[in-house]
Design a protein around this motif. Sequence first.
Motif, short mmCIF file in Angstrom:
data_model
loop_
_atom_site.label_atom_id
_atom_site.label_comp_id
_atom_site.label_asym_id
_atom_site.label_seq_id
_atom_site.Cartn_x
_atom_site.Cartn_y
_atom_site.Cartn_z
N GLY A 25 0.82 -1.22 0.00
CA GLY A 25 0.00 0.00 0.00
C GLY A 25 0.85 1.26 0.00
N LEU A 26 1.91 1.28 0.78
CA LEU A 26 2.78 2.46 0.83
C LEU A 26 3.54 2.64 -0.49
CD1 LEU A 26 4.17 2.18 4.46
CD2 LEU A 26 2.48 3.80 3.60
N PHE A 77 -2.00 7.79 0.42
CA PHE A 77 -1.55 7.69 1.81
C PHE A 77 -2.74 7.79 2.77
CE2 PHE A 77 2.08 9.30 -0.60
CZ PHE A 77 2.99 8.29 -0.31
N LEU A 78 -3.73 8.57 2.40
CA LEU A 78 -4.94 8.64 3.21
C LEU A 78 -5.68 7.30 3.19
CD1 LEU A 78 -6.96 10.32 4.88
CD2 LEU A 78 -8.05 10.95 2.72
N MET A 84 -5.78 1.22 7.91
CA MET A 84 -5.24 0.90 9.23
C MET A 84 -6.34 0.93 10.30
SD MET A 84 -2.27 -0.05 8.75
CE MET A 84 -2.80 -0.63 7.17
N ILE A 85 -7.35 1.75 10.09
CA ILE A 85 -8.50 1.74 11.00
C ILE A 85 -9.21 0.38 10.88
CG2 ILE A 85 -10.75 2.78 11.48
CD1 ILE A 85 -9.51 5.46 10.52
N PHE A 124 1.55 2.53 14.02
CA PHE A 124 2.87 2.72 13.43
C PHE A 124 2.77 2.87 11.92
CE2 PHE A 124 6.60 0.85 11.36
CZ PHE A 124 7.58 1.73 11.80
N SER A 125 1.94 2.07 11.28
CA SER A 125 1.78 2.15 9.83
C SER A 125 1.14 3.46 9.40
CB SER A 125 0.94 0.97 9.34
OG SER A 125 1.55 -0.23 9.70
N SER A 126 0.19 3.95 10.17
CA SER A 126 -0.44 5.25 9.87
C SER A 126 0.58 6.38 9.99
CB SER A 126 -1.61 5.51 10.81
OG SER A 126 -2.62 4.57 10.62
N ALA A 127 1.40 6.32 11.04
CA ALA A 127 2.44 7.34 11.22
C ALA A 127 3.45 7.28 10.08
CB ALA A 127 3.13 7.15 12.56
#
Length: 165
Positions: A25-26, A77-78, A84-85, A124-127
């Motif tokens: 995803g990133l 990224f959003l 991640m939620i 961590f992944s969201s950050a």
Amino acid sequence: MIVKIENYVPVGIDYEQEIKWICIGLIMSTLYSFGFLFSLSREYSALFTGNAFNPVLRKDAIMPDFVELFGHYWIGFLIVVLCMIALFVHHYTYHYQNSKSIYLMRRLPKRWELLKRCVALPLFSSAASMLIALLLMLVYFGIYLSVTPETCLAPDQWQKIWHFY
């Protein structure tokens, strides 16, 4: 100090698979953001007339604002953050499935163990997603400023960037 990832995910979850999907995803979000460079190239070439060997800057040429060009290229990224939620919800509901490991988690002496195991990887992944988006935005803005001729920049560029956020 060695940090073991398995201490930060629910017991029994295939965290390597989850990390693989997060990385995909990133990477996809980063690749999508490269579209900004194509937009910048297209708008930059529109500032000039003539042929490729003898370009002449148009007198009325104004480069669109960075905010307009960057526009939707951060949306990947959003999407990762929103996923991640969903991953947090999956981690939490995982404890209530099959063997009902929630009963074990509630008996542990560390009170916050359940929350830590459900939240750590998504947080961590969201950050990481937001940090990569911010770094790419800064790099793209630097490229935008270095490529665009000074006379073609809009005078209120900075105010529009602050209103974007």
